[in-house]
Scaffold this motif. Structure first.
Motif, PDB file in Angstrom:
ATOM      1  N   ALA A 166      -9.600  -0.712   4.956  1.00  0.00           N
ATOM      2  CA  ALA A 166      -8.712   0.067   6.336  1.00  0.00           C
ATOM      3  C   ALA A 166      -8.792  -0.250   7.104  1.00  0.00           C
ATOM      4  O   ALA A 166     -10.014   0.558   7.780  1.00  0.00           O
ATOM      5  CB  ALA A 166      -7.129   1.044   6.140  1.00  0.00           C
ATOM      6  N   PRO A 201      -5.923  -4.239   5.280  1.00  0.00           N
ATOM      7  CA  PRO A 201      -4.474  -3.987   6.227  1.00  0.00           C
ATOM      8  C   PRO A 201      -5.355  -3.945   7.326  1.00  0.00           C
ATOM      9  O   PRO A 201      -6.759  -3.125   8.121  1.00  0.00           O
ATOM     10  CB  PRO A 201      -4.072  -2.805   6.058  1.00  0.00           C
ATOM     11  CG  PRO A 201      -4.925  -1.795   5.539  1.00  0.00           C
ATOM     12  CD  PRO A 201      -5.448  -2.588   4.675  1.00  0.00           C
ATOM     13  N   LEU A 203      -4.246  -2.641  11.132  1.00  0.00           N
ATOM     14  CA  LEU A 203      -3.478  -2.161  11.906  1.00  0.00           C
ATOM     15  C   LEU A 203      -3.814  -1.547  13.894  1.00  0.00           C
ATOM     16  O   LEU A 203      -4.338  -1.109  14.068  1.00  0.00           O
ATOM     17  CB  LEU A 203      -3.053  -0.524  11.480  1.00  0.00           C
ATOM     18  CG  LEU A 203      -1.902  -0.686  10.330  1.00  0.00           C
ATOM     19  CD1 LEU A 203      -3.355  -1.083   9.282  1.00  0.00           C
ATOM     20  CD2 LEU A 203      -0.694   0.605   9.683  1.00  0.00           C
ATOM     21  N   THR A 221      -1.709   5.779  14.012  1.00  0.00           N
ATOM     22  CA  THR A 221      -2.009   4.428  13.357  1.00  0.00           C
ATOM     23  C   THR A 221      -2.556   4.573  11.859  1.00  0.00           C
ATOM     24  O   THR A 221      -3.202   4.002  10.915  1.00  0.00           O
ATOM     25  CB  THR A 221      -2.732   3.870  14.129  1.00  0.00           C
ATOM     26  OG1 THR A 221      -1.937   3.895  15.930  1.00  0.00           O
ATOM     27  CG2 THR A 221      -2.797   2.320  13.875  1.00  0.00           C
ATOM     28  N   ASP A 224      -0.500   5.572   9.416  1.00  0.00           N
ATOM     29  CA  ASP A 224       0.013   4.456   8.411  1.00  0.00           C
ATOM     30  C   ASP A 224      -0.889   4.073   7.350  1.00  0.00           C
ATOM     31  O   ASP A 224      -0.802   3.168   6.524  1.00  0.00           O
ATOM     32  CB  ASP A 224       0.914   3.661   9.814  1.00  0.00           C
ATOM     33  CG  ASP A 224       1.841   2.462   9.856  1.00  0.00           C
ATOM     34  OD1 ASP A 224       1.940   2.903   8.493  1.00  0.00           O
ATOM     35  OD2 ASP A 224       1.751   1.525  10.812  1.00  0.00           O
ATOM     36  N   ALA A 225      -1.931   3.484   8.111  1.00  0.00           N
ATOM     37  CA  ALA A 225      -3.588   3.354   7.713  1.00  0.00           C
ATOM     38  C   ALA A 225      -3.420   3.713   6.214  1.00  0.00           C
ATOM     39  O   ALA A 225      -3.775   2.618   5.180  1.00  0.00           O
ATOM     40  CB  ALA A 225      -4.052   2.906   8.816  1.00  0.00           C
ATOM     41  N   HIS A 228      -0.883   2.445   3.900  1.00  0.00           N
ATOM     42  CA  HIS A 228      -0.365   1.301   3.547  1.00  0.00           C
ATOM     43  C   HIS A 228      -0.642   1.003   2.228  1.00  0.00           C
ATOM     44  O   HIS A 228       0.213   0.195   1.679  1.00  0.00           O
ATOM     45  CB  HIS A 228      -1.544   0.636   4.074  1.00  0.00           C
ATOM     46  CG  HIS A 228      -1.156  -0.930   4.674  1.00  0.00           C
ATOM     47  ND1 HIS A 228       0.029  -1.087   5.238  1.00  0.00           N
ATOM     48  CD2 HIS A 228      -1.679  -1.423   3.734  1.00  0.00           C
ATOM     49  CE1 HIS A 228      -0.127  -2.721   4.868  1.00  0.00           C
ATOM     50  NE2 HIS A 228      -1.191  -2.746   4.037  1.00  0.00           N
ATOM     51  N   GLU A 229      -1.741   0.836   1.793  1.00  0.00           N
ATOM     52  CA  GLU A 229      -1.866   1.099  -0.116  1.00  0.00           C
ATOM     53  C   GLU A 229      -1.178   1.842  -0.655  1.00  0.00           C
ATOM     54  O   GLU A 229      -0.441   0.897  -1.813  1.00  0.00           O
ATOM     55  CB  GLU A 229      -3.985   1.545  -0.277  1.00  0.00           C
ATOM     56  CG  GLU A 229      -3.489   1.002  -1.709  1.00  0.00           C
ATOM     57  CD  GLU A 229      -5.275   0.637  -1.910  1.00  0.00           C
ATOM     58  OE1 GLU A 229      -5.739   0.547  -2.995  1.00  0.00           O
ATOM     59  OE2 GLU A 229      -6.050   1.021  -0.956  1.00  0.00           O
ATOM     60  N   PHE A 232       2.401  -0.253  -0.482  1.00  0.00           N
ATOM     61  CA  PHE A 232       1.915  -1.307  -0.593  1.00  0.00           C
ATOM     62  C   PHE A 232       2.926  -1.721  -2.221  1.00  0.00           C
ATOM     63  O   PHE A 232       3.565  -2.094  -2.841  1.00  0.00           O
ATOM     64  CB  PHE A 232       1.515  -1.912   0.045  1.00  0.00           C
ATOM     65  CG  PHE A 232       1.041  -3.355  -0.839  1.00  0.00           C
ATOM     66  CD1 PHE A 232       1.890  -4.350   0.693  1.00  0.00           C
ATOM     67  CD2 PHE A 232       0.528  -4.247  -1.727  1.00  0.00           C
ATOM     68  CE1 PHE A 232       1.500  -5.963   0.162  1.00  0.00           C
ATOM     69  CE2 PHE A 232       0.519  -5.230  -1.478  1.00  0.00           C
ATOM     70  CZ  PHE A 232       1.269  -5.965  -1.115  1.00  0.00           C
ATOM     71  N   ASP A 267       6.293  -0.118   8.535  1.00  0.00           N
ATOM     72  CA  ASP A 267       5.149   1.014   8.331  1.00  0.00           C
ATOM     73  C   ASP A 267       5.235   1.492   7.188  1.00  0.00           C
ATOM     74  O   ASP A 267       6.405   2.149   6.918  1.00  0.00           O
ATOM     75  CB  ASP A 267       4.643   1.082   9.468  1.00  0.00           C
ATOM     76  CG  ASP A 267       4.222   0.399  10.576  1.00  0.00           C
ATOM     77  OD1 ASP A 267       4.295  -0.910   9.948  1.00  0.00           O
ATOM     78  OD2 ASP A 267       5.377   0.357  12.151  1.00  0.00           O
ATOM     79  N   ALA A 268       4.887   2.233   6.476  1.00  0.00           N
ATOM     80  CA  ALA A 268       4.099   2.936   5.991  1.00  0.00           C
ATOM     81  C   ALA A 268       4.974   4.368   6.602  1.00  0.00           C
ATOM     82  O   ALA A 268       5.062   4.744   5.635  1.00  0.00           O
ATOM     83  CB  ALA A 268       3.296   3.586   5.002  1.00  0.00           C
TER      84      ALA A 268
END
Length: 708
Positions: A166, A201, A203, A221, A224-225, A228-229, A232, A267-268
């Motif tokens: 990411a 991703p 971001l 951020t 969030d990254a 994310h996985e 998702f 966003d996660a």
């Protein structure tokens, strides 16, 4: 209105099902390996109770909404991809240094006072995966050093070769001018087109957070990254399950800002604490519809105890820079205080204080408390409640979970009885006393720190264990009125059903509405209005992308305001969205003064120090149907129902057991009152009426606990 709302917690998956004017609540154990299984089980139970077929429901329902703590759990367990970060040259150590405060953030107050013993959290991004590029934009958004694209390409290749899964781009002052962040994103796609880069991703910091501050924007951020996985795949799994079951509309996800959006606009980071915040939203809706006044919302589930404030008038409390786990982030999040004290909280022996210690570790749903008979060996709050006589072992969770008291006795005796030199009943009382005290202290602290008195608030008790511990908590917190709301056991899921599709956009700014030095009022109206218009345009674009007509979108202007250099910042909602003259400036100042006085006491305002704005925020939303809450008024002339049985029950503060009447759900009608001590057992929760309290239901299903 036909909708399904789901709150996926650490122990139970709660489902609130609305089918026209029929409301149904259901619960199932959370299946962490595949969340769809727990959802299907809860929905099947709800459909059975409503007399409907699941296929018919999912083909006709207007929306399915999810709130979940999955992201919270993933962060705690450090289950995430390898994240790499690109920053401005010279700022490589901003993230590792963490403002010099990384040791203390996310720790409880006692540990913050002993920082020499604190441990810095394991970084989500190690120093070797932080790279800098040659560029610089100043505070006003002017390009000082152009972006060196050759440098960028070399760094991207290096990070991908090192196994980055990411990519985060967080450059200095990108909130004022995102030109370089956007260009780096383009270069990444040029170097590694989607068919080569795969699902990595990318971001950008300015898109995750609109506030200034390099460190908090970068950590926001990164978190969030990192999530994310997980989010998702988990939410994607739920979406696929819905499509396979005949649901063809977009799935909606609850946000911690107090709204919701489609999964492709989520966003996660926005899903952290979304379940409990849905409960706070339901409390706000209940307060507005019924005029009940100020509420302290308390959600006691199997894993945690969540506290939210709903002052009369609907003034929101935001966390301006909330701490998630051990990381300071910068996202608009409805304030929530979470304690590791739920039905599944594990009780252990504190050797320093020679007393019972509860949590934060939880038995969860697998294996669960010892009494679940699924392999759990450590004592929990639920085990104590069972041994004290509060729970019916044959009728827990509507009989779907049979409780084994022998397992509870074994767990408590093995872990605590010898250490405390007490029998298992006395230890169970100590567990009950300790958990109630912890939650009462949390409530009192939340109220008093913000200038409120406990006696001015009604305690809203919900969640699977809320009505069971409500009286004990209120006694210790000095609260005299408790309301178990309608659909108490799944109230957060009910709140998800009332959420609006909403997006919040904000921007850091420095607006001085009253300058104490020059004694002048703010007069740069066009500059202010252009910021608001820009934020409204972003919100409108979000909602149009989700299928709404631009004319349906509504806006709400909020500002974070303070007097002079005070540390206290207050979020203020305004009924105007533009400034056209001195009258509008005066209206803004007066609104801020009124809200500040209501919160901290009339006369505490300090306009002579100046009036400043740190953040301008616009909430863009679309109105929708909501669950109707009936009046909470209740008649005074009531009958005492006939109990369905008697049980010996142990109460904290009483030496001997008490023969206590047991009632079923038929007692919870508005013609009845139940005098304590008593227990009311329903399909989804247990109402414990302790000595000195009485229980008075209302017509829609809410239940008052009142002091005699």
């Amino acid at each position: 209105m036909k909708r399904i709302s789901v709150d996926i917690g650490g122990t139970f998956t709660d489902c609130f099902f609305a089918w026209d004017n029929v409301y149904v609540e259901a619960k199932a154990l959370t299946t962490h390996h595949n969340l769809a299984l727990g959802f299907n089980e809860a929905l099947d139970l709800a459909c059975t109770r409503a007399g409907l077929d699941r296929g018919q429901v999912l083909s006709e329902v207007d929306s399915v909404r999810y709130a979940t703590t999955l992201g919270t759990n993933a962060l705690i367990e450090r289950k995430g991809p390898k994240v790499a970060v690109i920053v401005t040259h010279g700022f490589e150590d901003v993230i590792p240094l963490s403002r010099g405060r990384g040791y203390g953030e996310g720790l409880d107050p006692s540990m913050q006072q002993n920082l020499s013993a604190a441990e810095r959290p394991e970084p989500l991004v190690p120093r070797e995966r932080i790279r800098s590029v040659k560029e610089r934009i100043n505070y006003a958004g002017k390009v000082v050093v152009p972006l060196d694209e050759t440098d960028v390409r070399e760094i991207i290749r290096e990070l991908v070769d090192r196994g980055a899964e990411a990519l985060v781009v967080s450059l200095t002052n990108a909130t004022e001018n995102p030109e370089h962040e956007l260009r780096i994103q383009e270069i990444i796609l040029e170097e590694f087109p989607p068919h080569e880069l795969g699902a990595i991703p990318v971001l950008l910091g300015h898109q995750v957070s609109g506030r200034k501050g390099e460190y908090v924007r970068a950590t926001s951020t990164i978190v969030d990254a990192f999530l994310h996985e997980t989010m998702f795949h988990a939410l994607g799994q739920l979406a696929i399950n819905l499509r396979d079951s005949g649901y063809d509309k977009p799935m909606l996800v609850i946000h911690n800002s107090g709204g919701m959006a489609q999964m492709n606009s989520t966003d996660a980071l926005q899903t952290i604490h979304s379940g409990p915040i849905a409960g706070v939203g339901a409390a706000e809706h209940l307060s507005r519809e019924t005029g009940i006044g100020s509420l302290i919302s308390t959600d006691m589930g199997g894993t945690s105890f969540d506290i939210g404030l709903v002052p009369e008038g609907g003034v929101k409390h935001y966390d301006f820079q909330p701490t998630i786990d051990r990381w300071l982030v910068s996202v608009p999040m409805v304030h929530l205080q979470t304690l590791g004290a739920g039905g599944g909280s594990i009780a252990s022996y504190d050797r320093i204080h020679k007393a019972v210690k509860l949590g934060p570790e939880s038995a969860g749903s697998d294996p669960g408390p010892a009494c679940y008979d699924r392999g759990g060996l450590r004592p929990t709050v639920t085990d104590a409640d069972l041994l004290l006589g509060y729970l019916d072992p044959d009728n827990y969770a509507n009989g779907f979970i049979k409780l084994n008291p022998k397992r509870s006795i074994f767990a408590i005796e093995e872990s605590l009885c010898d250490e405390l030199d007490a029998d298992f009943i006395e230890v169970a009382k100590q567990i009950k006393r300790e958990v109630d005290e912890q939650m009462a202290i949390g409530i009192a602290k939340e109220l008093r720190v913000r200038g409120y008195l406990p006696e001015d608030f009604t305690m809203l008790a919900y969640g699977g264990n809320g009505p069971l511990h409500a009286c004990g908590i209120a006694d210790k917190a000095g609260i005299r009125r408790i309301l178990a709301p309608p659909f108490a056991s799944v109230f957060s899921a009910c709140g998800a059903g009332n959420m609006q599709q909403l997006h919040i956009h904000e921007r850091s700014t420095h607006v001085v509405f009253y300058n104490a030095t020059t004694r002048g009022l703010y007069d740069r109206y066009d500059e202010f209005n252009s910021i608001v218009e820009e934020l409204e345009a972003k919100g409108r674009e979000d909602l149009v992308r989700q299928g709404f007509d631009g004319g349906e979108v509504r806006f709400r202007l909020e500002m974070d305001m303070r007097y002079g250099n005070q540390l206290v910042t207050t979020a203020v909602v305004f009924d105007i969205a533009r400034i056209h003259g001195v009258a509008d400036v005066a209206h803004i100042i007066r609104t801020f003064s009124d809200i500040y006085g209501q919160r901290y006491g009339e006369g505490s305002q300090a306009p002579e120090a100046g009036i400043r704005v740190q953040t301008i925020r616009v909430a863009s939303y679309v109105d929708g149907d909501v669950v109707a809450f009936a009046s909470l008024d209740h008649p005074t002339d009531r009958l005492i129902p006939t109990p369905v049985g008697q049980r010996d029950v142990h109460f904290v503060g009483l030496d001997s057991q008490v023969s206590t009447p047991i009632y079923d759900a038929s007692a919870l009608t508005h013609e009845h009152k139940v005098l304590g001590p008593a227990i009311v057992t329903t399909e989804n929760t247990t109402y414990l009426v302790e000595p000195g309290w009485r229980l008075e239901p209302t017509p829609q299903g809410a239940v008052w606990f009142l002091r005699d």
